[in-house]
Design a protein around this motif. Structure first.
Motif, PDB file in Angstrom:
ATOM      1  N   GLU A 117      -8.777  -7.780   7.530  1.00 57.93           N
ATOM      2  CA  GLU A 117      -8.560  -7.238   6.193  1.00 57.93           C
ATOM      3  C   GLU A 117      -8.527  -5.707   6.165  1.00 57.93           C
ATOM      4  OE1 GLU A 117     -10.538  -9.645   6.942  1.00 57.93           O
ATOM      5  OE2 GLU A 117     -10.152 -11.346   5.622  1.00 57.93           O
ATOM      6  N   LYS A 118      -9.432  -5.083   6.909  1.00 62.02           N
ATOM      7  CA  LYS A 118      -9.541  -3.628   6.832  1.00 62.02           C
ATOM      8  C   LYS A 118      -8.484  -2.916   7.691  1.00 62.02           C
ATOM      9  CE  LYS A 118     -14.535  -3.751   6.079  1.00 62.02           C
ATOM     10  NZ  LYS A 118     -15.858  -3.290   6.587  1.00 62.02           N
ATOM     11  N   PHE A 119      -7.810  -3.665   8.548  1.00 59.92           N
ATOM     12  CA  PHE A 119      -6.922  -3.013   9.509  1.00 59.92           C
ATOM     13  C   PHE A 119      -5.442  -3.255   9.250  1.00 59.92           C
ATOM     14  CE2 PHE A 119     -10.950  -4.010  11.553  1.00 59.92           C
ATOM     15  CZ  PHE A 119     -11.346  -2.759  12.012  1.00 59.92           C
ATOM     16  N   LEU A 120      -5.137  -4.265   8.418  1.00 59.22           N
ATOM     17  CA  LEU A 120      -3.730  -4.550   8.173  1.00 59.22           C
ATOM     18  C   LEU A 120      -3.073  -3.435   7.374  1.00 59.22           C
ATOM     19  CD1 LEU A 120      -3.856  -8.355   7.268  1.00 59.22           C
ATOM     20  CD2 LEU A 120      -2.988  -7.318   9.364  1.00 59.22           C
ATOM     21  N   PRO A 121      -1.804  -3.165   7.615  1.00 55.56           N
ATOM     22  CA  PRO A 121      -1.091  -2.138   6.851  1.00 55.56           C
ATOM     23  C   PRO A 121      -0.920  -2.575   5.398  1.00 55.56           C
ATOM     24  CG  PRO A 121       0.440  -3.345   8.223  1.00 55.56           C
ATOM     25  CD  PRO A 121      -0.933  -3.794   8.631  1.00 55.56           C
ATOM     26  N   PRO A 122      -0.881  -1.648   4.476  1.00 58.54           N
ATOM     27  CA  PRO A 122      -0.771  -2.009   3.056  1.00 58.54           C
ATOM     28  C   PRO A 122       0.609  -2.571   2.735  1.00 58.54           C
ATOM     29  CG  PRO A 122      -0.560   0.363   3.342  1.00 58.54           C
ATOM     30  CD  PRO A 122      -0.941  -0.192   4.683  1.00 58.54           C
ATOM     31  N   PHE A 123       0.704  -3.187   1.557  1.00 57.52           N
ATOM     32  CA  PHE A 123       1.974  -3.700   1.060  1.00 57.52           C
ATOM     33  C   PHE A 123       2.886  -2.519   0.760  1.00 57.52           C
ATOM     34  CE2 PHE A 123       4.847  -5.146  -2.278  1.00 57.52           C
ATOM     35  CZ  PHE A 123       5.278  -6.366  -1.775  1.00 57.52           C
ATOM     36  N   GLU A 124       4.094  -2.549   1.328  1.00 54.53           N
ATOM     37  CA  GLU A 124       5.015  -1.410   1.217  1.00 54.53           C
ATOM     38  C   GLU A 124       6.175  -1.676   0.265  1.00 54.53           C
ATOM     39  OE1 GLU A 124       4.599   1.459   2.479  1.00 54.53           O
ATOM     40  OE2 GLU A 124       2.928   1.079   3.856  1.00 54.53           O
ATOM     41  N   GLY A 125       6.192  -2.793  -0.353  1.00 51.35           N
ATOM     42  CA  GLY A 125       7.335  -3.123  -1.206  1.00 51.35           C
ATOM     43  C   GLY A 125       8.186  -4.154  -0.510  1.00 51.35           C
ATOM     44  N   LYS A 126       9.466  -4.036  -0.644  1.00 50.52           N
ATOM     45  CA  LYS A 126      10.369  -5.016  -0.047  1.00 50.52           C
ATOM     46  C   LYS A 126      10.977  -4.447   1.223  1.00 50.52           C
ATOM     47  CE  LYS A 126      13.973  -8.308  -1.226  1.00 50.52           C
ATOM     48  NZ  LYS A 126      14.898  -8.786  -2.265  1.00 50.52           N
ATOM     49  N   GLY A 127      10.800  -5.146   2.351  1.00 51.88           N
ATOM     50  CA  GLY A 127      11.379  -4.687   3.607  1.00 51.88           C
ATOM     51  C   GLY A 127      10.513  -5.066   4.790  1.00 51.88           C
ATOM     52  N   GLN A 128      10.954  -4.678   5.991  1.00 53.73           N
ATOM     53  CA  GLN A 128      10.271  -5.030   7.230  1.00 53.73           C
ATOM     54  C   GLN A 128       9.794  -3.764   7.919  1.00 53.73           C
ATOM     55  OE1 GLN A 128      12.450  -7.525   9.958  1.00 53.73           O
ATOM     56  NE2 GLN A 128      11.376  -6.712  11.730  1.00 53.73           N
ATOM     57  N   ILE A 129       8.561  -3.836   8.425  1.00 54.87           N
ATOM     58  CA  ILE A 129       8.026  -2.737   9.218  1.00 54.87           C
ATOM     59  C   ILE A 129       7.385  -3.332  10.465  1.00 54.87           C
ATOM     60  CG2 ILE A 129       7.613  -1.183   7.265  1.00 54.87           C
ATOM     61  CD1 ILE A 129       4.702  -2.016   7.329  1.00 54.87           C
ATOM     62  N   GLU A 130       7.319  -2.519  11.541  1.00 49.55           N
ATOM     63  CA  GLU A 130       6.643  -2.949  12.748  1.00 49.55           C
ATOM     64  C   GLU A 130       6.134  -1.717  13.477  1.00 49.55           C
ATOM     65  OE1 GLU A 130       9.348  -4.150  16.084  1.00 49.55           O
ATOM     66  OE2 GLU A 130      10.743  -4.479  14.406  1.00 49.55           O
ATOM     67  N   ASP A 131       5.048  -1.904  14.232  1.00 46.17           N
ATOM     68  CA  ASP A 131       4.398  -0.773  14.878  1.00 46.17           C
ATOM     69  C   ASP A 131       3.591  -1.285  16.061  1.00 46.17           C
ATOM     70  OD1 ASP A 131       3.525   1.721  15.453  1.00 46.17           O
ATOM     71  OD2 ASP A 131       2.631   2.132  13.502  1.00 46.17           O
ATOM     72  N   LEU A 132       3.076  -0.328  16.881  1.00 42.77           N
ATOM     73  CA  LEU A 132       2.158  -0.722  17.948  1.00 42.77           C
ATOM     74  C   LEU A 132       0.898  -1.341  17.365  1.00 42.77           C
ATOM     75  CD1 LEU A 132       2.458   2.226  20.456  1.00 42.77           C
ATOM     76  CD2 LEU A 132       3.434  -0.052  20.624  1.00 42.77           C
ATOM     77  N   GLY A 133       0.675  -1.090  16.098  1.00 42.62           N
ATOM     78  CA  GLY A 133      -0.373  -1.818  15.426  1.00 42.62           C
ATOM     79  C   GLY A 133      -1.677  -1.077  15.291  1.00 42.62           C
ATOM     80  N   ASN A 154       4.339 -11.861  -7.402  1.00 47.15           N
ATOM     81  CA  ASN A 154       3.185 -11.623  -6.538  1.00 47.15           C
ATOM     82  C   ASN A 154       3.648 -10.873  -5.287  1.00 47.15           C
ATOM     83  OD1 ASN A 154       1.196 -13.066  -8.107  1.00 47.15           O
ATOM     84  ND2 ASN A 154       2.225 -14.964  -7.453  1.00 47.15           N
ATOM     85  N   ALA A 155       2.809  -9.949  -4.842  1.00 41.56           N
ATOM     86  CA  ALA A 155       3.122  -9.179  -3.626  1.00 41.56           C
ATOM     87  C   ALA A 155       2.718 -10.001  -2.410  1.00 41.56           C
ATOM     88  CB  ALA A 155       2.392  -7.842  -3.640  1.00 41.56           C
ATOM     89  N   VAL A 156       3.704 -10.473  -1.656  1.00 41.58           N
ATOM     90  CA  VAL A 156       3.462 -11.355  -0.503  1.00 41.58           C
ATOM     91  C   VAL A 156       3.889 -10.621   0.774  1.00 41.58           C
ATOM     92  CG1 VAL A 156       3.952 -13.584   0.551  1.00 41.58           C
ATOM     93  CG2 VAL A 156       3.863 -13.373  -1.944  1.00 41.58           C
ATOM     94  N   SER A 157       3.069 -10.739   1.808  1.00 46.16           N
ATOM     95  CA  SER A 157       3.385 -10.139   3.115  1.00 46.16           C
ATOM     96  C   SER A 157       3.325 -11.214   4.185  1.00 46.16           C
ATOM     97  CB  SER A 157       2.394  -9.020   3.463  1.00 46.16           C
ATOM     98  OG  SER A 157       2.480  -7.960   2.534  1.00 46.16           O
ATOM     99  N   ILE A 158       4.400 -11.345   4.961  1.00 44.22           N
ATOM    100  CA  ILE A 158       4.426 -12.228   6.128  1.00 44.22           C
ATOM    101  C   ILE A 158       4.175 -11.344   7.343  1.00 44.22           C
ATOM    102  CG2 ILE A 158       5.804 -13.822   7.505  1.00 44.22           C
ATOM    103  CD1 ILE A 158       7.452 -14.371   4.978  1.00 44.22           C
ATOM    104  N   ILE A 159       3.067 -11.632   8.058  1.00 45.79           N
ATOM    105  CA  ILE A 159       2.677 -10.765   9.177  1.00 45.79           C
ATOM    106  C   ILE A 159       2.544 -11.614  10.434  1.00 45.79           C
ATOM    107  CG2 ILE A 159       0.988  -9.097  10.025  1.00 45.79           C
ATOM    108  CD1 ILE A 159       0.109  -8.718   7.102  1.00 45.79           C
ATOM    109  N   VAL A 160       3.233 -11.198  11.495  1.00 50.28           N
ATOM    110  CA  VAL A 160       3.090 -11.829  12.812  1.00 50.28           C
ATOM    111  C   VAL A 160       2.305 -10.863  13.683  1.00 50.28           C
ATOM    112  CG1 VAL A 160       4.290 -12.644  14.866  1.00 50.28           C
ATOM    113  CG2 VAL A 160       5.200 -13.177  12.596  1.00 50.28           C
ATOM    114  N   ILE A 161       1.142 -11.338  14.173  1.00 48.38           N
ATOM    115  CA  ILE A 161       0.242 -10.520  14.988  1.00 48.38           C
ATOM    116  C   ILE A 161       0.375 -10.941  16.444  1.00 48.38           C
ATOM    117  CG2 ILE A 161      -2.158  -9.875  15.432  1.00 48.38           C
ATOM    118  CD1 ILE A 161      -1.212  -8.767  12.876  1.00 48.38           C
ATOM    119  N   GLU A 162       0.403  -9.949  17.303  1.00 49.54           N
ATOM    120  CA  GLU A 162       0.500 -10.221  18.745  1.00 49.54           C
ATOM    121  C   GLU A 162      -0.594  -9.439  19.466  1.00 49.54           C
ATOM    122  OE1 GLU A 162       3.466  -9.199  22.492  1.00 49.54           O
ATOM    123  OE2 GLU A 162       4.261  -9.216  20.432  1.00 49.54           O
ATOM    124  N   HIS A 163      -1.356 -10.151  20.256  1.00 45.30           N
ATOM    125  CA  HIS A 163      -2.441  -9.511  21.001  1.00 45.30           C
ATOM    126  C   HIS A 163      -1.872  -8.807  22.242  1.00 45.30           C
ATOM    127  CE1 HIS A 163      -5.659  -9.648  24.183  1.00 45.30           C
ATOM    128  NE2 HIS A 163      -6.303  -9.032  23.211  1.00 45.30           N
TER     129      HIS A 163
END
Length: 493
Positions: A117-133, A154-163
Motif C-alpha cells: 500500500e505505501k509503495f505503489l505509485p499513485p493513480f495517474e488518471g487514464k494511461g499506462q506507466i512502468e518503471d524499475l519500481g 471509480n479510479a481503478v488501477s491494474i498493476i502487474v508486479i514482478e520480483h
C-alpha cells in the motif's frame, strides 16, 4: 611446443581467469550485502535455472487486462477470473494487484508476504506507466500499471508486479564494478600471457624484425639462423632463403627503380604543360573571357586537343610499360612484307599530303618476301617513326622516303626524311625512354618522347635491330631489320 598450442592455452587462460575474477567479486559483494552467499545460492538455485521467464506472455496478459477494462470492466472485479489470471502471471514470477479508489481489492498470493500500500505509485488518471519500481525490505520490484475510470467513475488501477532476483538487483546496482573487475582480469591475464609469449615468440620475431631493418637499409651481408623448430623456425628458414634471392637480384632491382623514377619524373613534366593549359582555358571560360560562340568554340577545341594529346601519351606510356615488363603479348605470324608496307604507305599518303608532305616508296625487288612479325606492333613502329619525322620537318617541302632491301636472313627497312636532323651528341640517347632534344619541348612539336623507345622494344622482341643515322640540317634515316623466312616456306604455309 608449437605456437598453435601456446596460443590455444593462452586464449583459454584469457577466458577462464577473468571469469574467476568476476566470481570472486560476486562472492565478496554477496558477503558484503547479506553476510552470506545468498547471491551465489540464488544463481545456482534449481528453480532459477529451470524457470524460464516469458516476458511475451506477461505482456499479453497485461494487454488483455487493459482490453477487458474497456469492454467488460466487471470481469476485472471477478475474483475467480483474477485468480486464474494471477496464476498465469505466477509462472513468470509475477503477480497481479487490483486497486480501486486507493484500496487494494486483490493482491496476488505470490506476494502476500509484502505490504504494497505505501509503495505503489499513485493513480495517474487514464494511461499506462512502468518503471524499475520500488524497494521493500531490501527487495526490488518492477511494475506495470494501467489506470482507468470504470462506469461508476471509480479510479481503478491494474498493476502487474514482478520480483527482481538478487542477481538482477546486483547486476543493476554493481554493473560498473563487474565491468571494472572484468577489465582488471583481462589486463592481468594479458600481461602474464604477453610476458610468457614474448619469451617464445616475440623474441625471435624481434630478431626477424632487426633482419628486416637491415634489409631495408640495403644491408644483405648477414645470415638468419633459426633457434627453434616451430613455425617461427620455419619462417626464419624462409626468410633466409628470401634474403639470398634478394641479394642476387638487388642490382637489377635498383636499376629498375632508377628507371621508374626517371620515367615518373619525365611523365610529370610532360603532363604538367597540357594540364596547366587546360586549367587556364577552363578558368577563362568560367570568368567569361570567351564572350562569343566563336571564342568559346576555340577554347573548347584547344581543351579537346590537349586532352586528346594526354590520352595518347597515357596510352603510349601504358604500352611502353607493358613492353618494358615483357607483359605485352605478341601475335607473331608470317606476313608478306612488300604488300604490307604498300598498304601502310597508302593509308598514310592522303593524310601526309594534307600536311604538304610527300612520301616515296621503293623496294629492292618487287617480289614475295615473308617475315615473321606482329602486324599491329609493326604498324605501330612505322607510324611512330613517320610521325616523329613529320614533327621536325618543313611542312611545305617535307619528304619521307621508305626503302626496303633484302639479304639471306633479314629484311632491312629504311625510313628517311629531309627534316632538321639530330645532333651527334643526341644520337646515343635517341631510343631512351622520354628522351627528346631541347628543340622538341615546345608547344609546336610536342610529342611524348617514347615513340622511338616503343619502336626499339617492338623490333628487339621481333629479334631484329633498329638504329638511326643523322646529320644536323640534312635529315635523318631510321633503319630496322626483320627476320625473313624462305619464300617456299611462306608459300607452303
Amino acid at each position: 611446443m608449437s605456437i598453435r598450442i601456446k596460443l590455444l592455452l593462452s586464449y583459454i587462460a584469457m577466458i577462464i581467469i577473468p571469469i574467476i575474477f568476476c566470481g570472486i567479486t560476486i562472492m565478496l559483494i554477496s558477503f558484503a550485502l547479506f553476510g552470506d552467499n545468498r547471491i551465489m545460492r540464488s544463481f545456482i538455485d534449481i528453480d532459477h535455472q529451470t524457470t524460464v521467464r516469458n516476458t511475451e506472455d506477461e505482456d499479453d496478459i497485461f494487454s488483455r487486462l487493459k482490453v477487458l477494462s474497456s469492454y467488460t470492466p466487471k470481469q476485472i472485479e471477478d475474483e475467480m477470473f483474477l485468480k486464474k489470471t494471477d496464476q498465469e502471471l505466477n509462472k513468470n514470477q509475477a503477480g497481479l494487484l487490483i486497486r480501486k479508489n486507493e484500496r487494494l481489492i486483490y493482491v496476488s498470493p505470490y506476494f502476500e508476504q509484502y505490504s504494497f500500500e505505501k509503495f505503489l505509485p499513485p493513480f495517474e488518471g487514464k494511461g499506462q506507466i512502468e518503471d524499475l519500481g520500488f524497494k521493500i525490505e531490501d527487495v526490488y520490484f518492477y511494475y506495470k500499471q494501467f489506470d482507468y475510470y470504470d462506469v461508476n467513475n471509480n479510479a481503478v488501477s491494474i498493476i502487474v508486479i514482478e520480483h527482481i532476483s538478487p542477481i538482477e538487483e546486483m547486476a543493476r546496482k554493481y554493473f560498473v564494478l563487474f565491468v571494472v573487475t572484468l577489465v582488471i582480469g583481462l589486463i592481468v591475464t594479458n600481461g602474464i600471457m604477453t610476458y610468457y609469449m614474448s619469451r617464445s615468440i616475440i623474441k625471435p620475431l624481434r630478431s626477424l624484425k632487426l633482419a628486416t631493418e637491415r634489409i631495408q637499409r640495403g644491408d644483405l651481408d648477414f645470415q638468419v639462423i633459426p633457434h627453434k623448430h616451430d613455425e617461427i623456425g620455419e619462417l626464419s628458414l624462409s626468410f633466409e632463403e628470401m634474403r639470398c634471392r634478394l641479394k642476387e637480384s638487388v642490382e637489377v632491382q635498383v636499376q629498375y627503380e632508377r628507371n621508374r623514377k626517371e620515367l615518373l619524373s619525365n611523365i610529370s613534366h610532360d603532363l604538367r604543360t597540357p594540364i596547366m593549359a587546360i586549367k587556364g582555358y577552363v578558368q577563362g571560360i568560367k570568368e567569361g573571357v570567351a564572350r562569343t560562340p566563336e571564342q568559346l568554340n576555340k577554347y573548347l577545341t584547344i581543351i579537346y586537343n590537349k586532352v586528346f594529346d594526354m590520352d595518347q601519351l597515357i596510352n603510349e606510356l601504358f604500352l611502353f610499360s607493358k613492353l618494358d615488363l615483357k607483359e605485352e603479348p605478341f601475335q607473331l605470324e608470317q606476313v608478306e612484307i612488300y604488300q604490307y608496307l604498300a598498304d601502310c604507305i597508302e593509308e598514310l599518303q592522303l593524310e601526309l599530303q594534307d600536311k604538304g608532305i610527300t612520301i616515296g616508296w621503293e623496294a629492292q625487288l618487287k617480289t614475295t618476301i615473308f617475315v615473321i612479325c606482329d602486324r599491329e606492333k609493326l604498324r605501330r613502329v612505322i607510324m611512330n617513326v613517320i610521325w616523329n619525322s613529320v614533327k621536325y620537318m618543313d611542312k611545305e617541302s617535307g619528304f619521307i622516303g621508305i626503302h626496303m632491301s633484302v639479304n639471306s636472313e633479314f629484311v632491312t627497312i629504311e625510313i628517311k626524311d629531309n627534316g632538321m636532323g639530330i645532333e651527334a651528341e643526341a644520337l646515343p640517347h635517341i631510343f631512351e625512354r622520354l628522351y627528346r632534344g631541347d628543340h622538341s619541348r615546345n608547344s609546336n612539336t610536342g610529342g611524348s618522347g617514347i615513340g622511338l623507345s616503343i619502336a626499339h622494344h617492338i623490333i628487339s622482341q621481333h629479334g631484329g635491330k633498329i638504329w638511326v643515322t643523322s646529320e644536323k640540317g640534312k635529315g635523318t634515316t631510321l633503319s630496322f631489320t626483320l627476320r625473313r623466312i624462305d619464300q617456299e616456306e611462306g608459300e607452303n604455309s
